[in-house]
Design an enzyme around this catalytic site. Structure first.
Site, PDB file in Angstrom:
ATOM      1  N   LYS A   1      48.314  46.128  61.719  1.00 50.54           N
ATOM      2  CA  LYS A   1      49.006  46.566  60.498  1.00 50.54           C
ATOM      3  C   LYS A   1      50.494  46.769  60.811  1.00 50.54           C
ATOM      4  CE  LYS A   1      48.398  50.188  56.944  1.00 50.54           C
ATOM      5  NZ  LYS A   1      47.582  51.381  56.608  1.00 50.54           N
TER       6      LYS A   1
ATOM      7  N   SER B   1      45.277  51.077  52.181  1.00 50.91           N
ATOM      8  CA  SER B   1      46.525  50.363  52.346  1.00 50.91           C
ATOM      9  C   SER B   1      46.494  49.306  53.443  1.00 50.91           C
ATOM     10  CB  SER B   1      47.653  51.350  52.673  1.00 50.91           C
ATOM     11  OG  SER B   1      47.406  51.978  53.927  1.00 50.91           O
TER      12      SER B   1
ATOM     13  N   SER C   1      42.409  54.486  54.139  1.00 53.24           N
ATOM     14  CA  SER C   1      43.088  53.190  54.153  1.00 53.24           C
ATOM     15  C   SER C   1      42.493  52.157  55.105  1.00 53.24           C
ATOM     16  CB  SER C   1      44.572  53.377  54.489  1.00 53.24           C
ATOM     17  OG  SER C   1      45.265  53.874  53.390  1.00 53.24           O
TER      18      SER C   1
END
Lengths: 104, 479
Positions: free
Chosen positions: B77, B152, B176
Site C-alpha cells: 500500500k 482503504s 481497511s
C-alpha cells in the site's frame, strides 16, 4: 451534545486547521458536519459510570488555547541568531553563493 | 491465478523456478491489469527494483535456505515507505515526495526474500472504505470492475484478488484490510495493536493504526504476519513478545474451542444471504469440534460514532505536518500562513478535508469534553465488552466482516452511509484486538467475508480456527 455547527464554526475550525475554504466548500462542510454529528448525539445518552481512564487523564491535560498562528516561542527570535536583519537570520556567505546578489 | 506464496517459495528454493521469472510474470500481470483492464491497482510499479532483487535471490542459494518468502512477489500500500520510492498516500499533497528510508515491515519482507513489485492505490491517507477517495482515481474490483474493491487498502486487496501477487501489505485503522479483503474474496488480517511495527507507515489514527496482511489463503497470511511481526526499537508501541509460527497452528483441530456469536453483529436487517453464509460457517466450525455460544457485546452500536470522533481527531493532529514545508507539494500564498492554507486546501481532497475539520472541531474548546472525552470513555466500554466475553471462556468471535457485498463505484455519496461500511470492523481497532476476514461463500455472485476476532496477541488461535474453517469450506479456492 453541542448545538448545530454554523458556517462561522466551520470557518473558525478550518482556519485552526490551516485550511482555506471557499464559500461552496464551507457550505458543504456545514451540511456534512451537522449530518455526521447528529449520529454522534447517541453518545450523549451513554452513562459511562466513573471513574473512567479518560476522565482521570483529563485532569492532568493542560489544553492550549484555540488560536490561529504559531505557538509562541519561549525566547524571542533574536535569541536564536548571532545577527538579524529585516526579520531574517544573517548567515556567513558561502562559496557556493558566488554570483548571487550580495546581501544588503 | 498465481500459485500460493508457500508453493512459489518452495519452488524457488528448490531451483525449480527462478525468482526472476516469477517476478517478471507478476509484473506482466500487473501491467495487464492496469493497462489493458484499467483496474487502477498500482500507483507505481517497481520493475527494475524487482528484477534486480529477484536476481540477487537467484544468485545466492545460501540466502534462500531459511527465507520464509523466498522470491515471493508482493504489493505494498502506498502509505508505507520504501527508500527511494514515491510515497503518495493517494494524495496530491505528497506530489514529488520520495521516502528517505524504508518501513520496518519492508525491511523484514526483504530479509524474508519477498520481492516488491509495486505500490498500490488507496483512499487518500487511508480515509475511506472504497478506494474512491484516491487523488489518482478509483481502483476497480477485479471480480466485477463496476464495483469498488473496498478500502482503504483497495489496491492491495485487488492485487491479490486479480492473481497478480499471492500476498500484499495494507494498513488498518477501522477495517481497511478486512473490509476490502471481504469485498475481493481474499484473506485479510489485522494484527493486535503493537504486534507489528508502524515505523514507516504514514500515521492516520495513531491509537488505531496497524499494518495488515492480504493473502489468497490463511497459511500464507500466517507466514507473512510471522515475517513482519515483532518488537522494533523504531516504534515504541511495538510489543516485545515472541512471534509464534502462526502457519504451524493453521490446521489444528478445533476440539475444545469456544466460538462466540455476538448477537449485535447479526441484526434483524442483515442481508439474509450473508446471515445464512455465516450460519453455514458456524456449522462447519461445530463439525470440526468447536462449541458455538451466543454472546453479547452491548456497546457495539456505539462503535461507529466513537470511531468517527477519535480517528478524525487523531488525523487532524497527524496531518498537521503536511504544510508545504517538509513534504511534497508547496503552493504560494500571502505570507507563511497563506502558503500553509493554499498548500493544504489544494493538496487534500474532500474526504480528508472533511475529517480534518471534523477532528479539529471535536478537539476545539467547548466540544472536547462533549465529543472527544466522551468518545474515549465509550471506547473503554467497547474494549471492556470484549475483555468480559473472552474472560468468560470464549476463545474467538465469529461475525460477518461487512453488512453488504461490494457496491457500485459512485453509489455512496452520503459520508455517514460510507462510514457504516466499517460497522463490524472498527470495534477490533477500538479494542486493539486481532481480527481476520476470510471468504465464506458468495451472495449474488459476489464474495462474502466472515470475521474472526480473538483476544490480544492470540493470533495463533485465530489462524488455527481460520485454517480449520477454510479447510471445511473447501480450501482457498472454494469461492
Amino acid at each position: 451534545m453541542a448545538d448545530a455547527v454554523s458556517i462561522d464554526d466551520v470557518r473558525r475550525v478550518a482556519a485552526l486547521a490551516r485550511l482555506g475554504v471557499t464559500d461552496e466548500t464551507a457550505t458543504a462542510l456545514v451540511r456534512d458536519l451537522n449530518t455526521i454529528l447528529q449520529h454522534m448525539a447517541v453518545l450523549g445518552d451513554v452513562n459511562v459510570g466513573s471513574p473512567m481512564p479518560a476522565d482521570e487523564t483529563r485532569q492532568e491535560i493542560r489544553l492550549r488555547e484555540d488560536r490561529i498562528g504559531s505557538i509562541p516561542l519561549a525566547l524571542p527570535l533574536e535569541a536564536f541568531a548571532a545577527e538579524m536583519r529585516d526579520g531574517f537570520f544573517v548567515v556567513p556567505r558561502l562559496a557556493s553563493h558566488e554570483g548571487a546578489e550580495p546581501a544588503g | 491465478m498465481t500459485s500460493s506464496a508457500a508453493d512459489l517459495s518452495s519452488q524457488i528454493r528448490s531451483g525449480e523456478q527462478s525468482a526472476r521469472d516469477i517476478a517478471k510474470a507478476a509484473l506482466a500481470r500487473a501491467a495487464v491489469a492496469d493497462e489493458r483492464d484499467r483496474l487502477n491497482i498500482f500507483l507505481a510499479r517497481t520493475d527494475r527494483f524487482a528484477i534486480e532483487r529477484a536476481a540477487r535471490v537467484d544468485a545466492d542459494p545460501e540466502s534462500r535456505e531459511n527465507a520464509l518468502l523466498c522470491g515471493v512477489p508482493y504489493a505494498l500500500k502506498d502509505n508505507i515507505a520504501v527508500s527511494g520510492l514515491q510515497l503518495t498516500c493517494g494524495s496530491r499533497i505528497l506530489h514529488g515526495y520520495q521516502s528517505p528510508y524504508s518501513a520496518t515491515v519492508v525491511e523484514r519482507m526483504n530479509t524474508a526474500g519477498a520481492i516488491l513489485i509495486g505500490k498500490t492505490n488507496l483512499d487518500e491517507f487511508a480515509m475511506g472504505s472504497s478506494t474512491e477517495n484516491s487523488a489518482f482515481g478509483p481502483t476497480r474490483n477485479p471480480l466485477a470492475p463496476h464495483l469498488v474493491p473496498g478500502g482503504s487498502s483497495g489496491g492491495s486487496a485487488a492485487a491479490v484478488a486479480a492473481g497478480i501477487v499471492p500476498i500484499a501489505l495494507g494498513s488498518e485503522t477501522g477495517g481497511s484490510v478486512r473490509q476490502p479483503a471481504a469485498f475481493c474474496g481474499v484473506v485479510g488480517v489485522k494484527p493486535t495493536y503493537g504486534r507489528v511495527s508502524r515505523s514507516g507507515l504514514v500515521a492516520f489514527g495513531s491509537s488505531l493504526d496497524q499494518v495488515g496482511v492480504f493473502a489468497t489463503n490463511v497459511a500464507d497470511a500466517a507466514t507473512t504476519l510471522r515475517v513482519i511481526a515483532g518488537r522494533d526499537d523504531r516504534d515504541a508501541t511495538s510489543v516485545d513478545l515472541p512471534v509464534p509460527d502462526y502457519a504451524a497452528s493453521a490446521s489444528d483441530s478445533l476440539d475444545g474451542v469456544v466460538i462466540g456469536r455476538p448477537r449485535e453483529y447479526f441484526p434483524p436487517d442483515l442481508d439474509p444471504r450473508i446471515a445464512d453464509l455465516c450460519d453455514r460457517a458456524l456449522e462447519h466450525l461445530r463439525a470440526r469440534g468447536a462449541t458455538v455460544r451466543d454472546v453479547s457485546l452491548p456497546h457495539t452500536a456505539l462503535a461507529v460514532p466513537v470511531y468517527y470522533i477519535l480517528a478524525p481527531a487523531e488525523a487532524s493532529s497527524n496531518l498537521a505536518r503536511f504544510d508545504g514545508v517538509r513534504y511534497g507539494m508547496r503552493l504560494t500564498g500571502a505570507g507563511l500562513e497563506g502558503m500553509y492554507e493554499a498548500t493544504r486546501s489544494n493538496g487534500f481532497g474532500p474526504e480528508v478535508t472533511r475529517r480534518i475539520v471534523l477532528g479539529t472541531y471535536v478537539l476545539s474548546a467547548g466540544y472536547y469534553d462533549a465529543y472527544y472525552r466522551k468518545a474515549m470513555n465509550v471506547r473503554t466500554l467497547i474494549a471492556r465488552d470484549f475483555t468480559k466475553v473472552f474472560a468468560s471462556g470464549v476463545n474467538a468471535l465469529f461475525t460477518p466482516t461487512t453488512p453488504t457485498t461490494a457496491f457500485p463505484i459512485g453509489a455512496k455519496t452520503d459520508p455517514y452511509e460510507m462510514y457504516l461500511s466499517d460497522i463490524f470492523t472498527c470495534t477490533a481497532n477500538l479494542a486493539g484486538i486481532p481480527a481476520l476476514s476470510l471468504p465464506i461463500g458468495r451472495a449474488g455472485g459476489l464474495p462474502v467475508g466472515g470475521q474472526l476476532m480473538c483476544a490480544h496477541f492470540d493470533e495463533a488461535r485465530m489462524f488455527a480456527i481460520a485454517g480449520g474453517l477454510e479447510f471445511a469450506l473447501g480450501g482457498a479456492a472454494h469461492t
